[in-house]
Motif scaffolding. Structure first.
Motif, PDB file in Angstrom:
ATOM      1  N   GLY A  23      -2.050  19.472 -13.971  1.00  0.00           N
ATOM      2  CA  GLY A  23      -2.190  20.474 -12.929  1.00  0.00           C
ATOM      3  C   GLY A  23      -2.830  19.898 -11.681  1.00  0.00           C
ATOM      4  N   SER A  24      -2.994  20.744 -10.689  1.00  0.00           N
ATOM      5  CA  SER A  24      -3.570  20.303  -9.422  1.00  0.00           C
ATOM      6  C   SER A  24      -5.100  20.377  -9.427  1.00  0.00           C
ATOM      7  CB  SER A  24      -3.016  21.156  -8.281  1.00  0.00           C
ATOM      8  OG  SER A  24      -3.320  22.522  -8.517  1.00  0.00           O
ATOM      9  N   GLN A  25      -5.679  20.880 -10.509  1.00  0.00           N
ATOM     10  CA  GLN A  25      -7.127  20.944 -10.626  1.00  0.00           C
ATOM     11  C   GLN A  25      -7.522  20.634 -12.068  1.00  0.00           C
ATOM     12  OE1 GLN A  25      -7.342  25.133  -9.432  1.00  0.00           O
ATOM     13  NE2 GLN A  25      -8.215  25.614 -11.421  1.00  0.00           N
TER      14      GLN A  25
END
Length: 112
Positions: A23-25
């Motif tokens: 994911g992006s985080q």
């Protein structure tokens, strides 16, 4: 090492950690509500629903239990091996996964 198991399945193993989950985080929680770390594994959603908490043994990784959903684990028998960010080890290989006794009430007979 002596283990008692009711099933052994060849599965493709990959690894993930809170900041290596695709994911992006960073995601530190699992579907079961635990904080992700070594010994927690993810399976595809329908397998997770039937096998949450199932204890496993994976040679080279060790003991674990089904605590998370791996949304990308499709197309083959696939297991995602959990780590913390500090002890992350990259995995991408076929392994034999041993499903430890006791036999659960909800058995998935066909692992595809």
């Amino acid at each position: 090492l002596r283990i008692e198991y009711w099933r052994a399945v060849q599965m493709y193993a990959t690894s993930y950690s809170p900041c290596r989950s695709g994911g992006s985080q960073c995601y530190s929680g699992t579907a079961s509500g635990q904080n992700l770390g070594k010994g927690m594994v993810g399976l595809r959603y329908n397998w997770y629903l039937s096998m949450q908490g199932q204890r496993l043994y994976i040679p080279g990784y060790g003991f674990g239990s089904v605590e998370d959903v791996c949304n990308g684990c499709v197309g083959k028998p696939w297991i995602d091996l959990g780590f913390s960010d500090s002890n992350f080890q990259p995995w991408h290989q076929w392994v034999t996964v041993y499903f430890l006794t006791p036999v659960p009430a909800n058995v998935i007979y066909v692992i595809d």
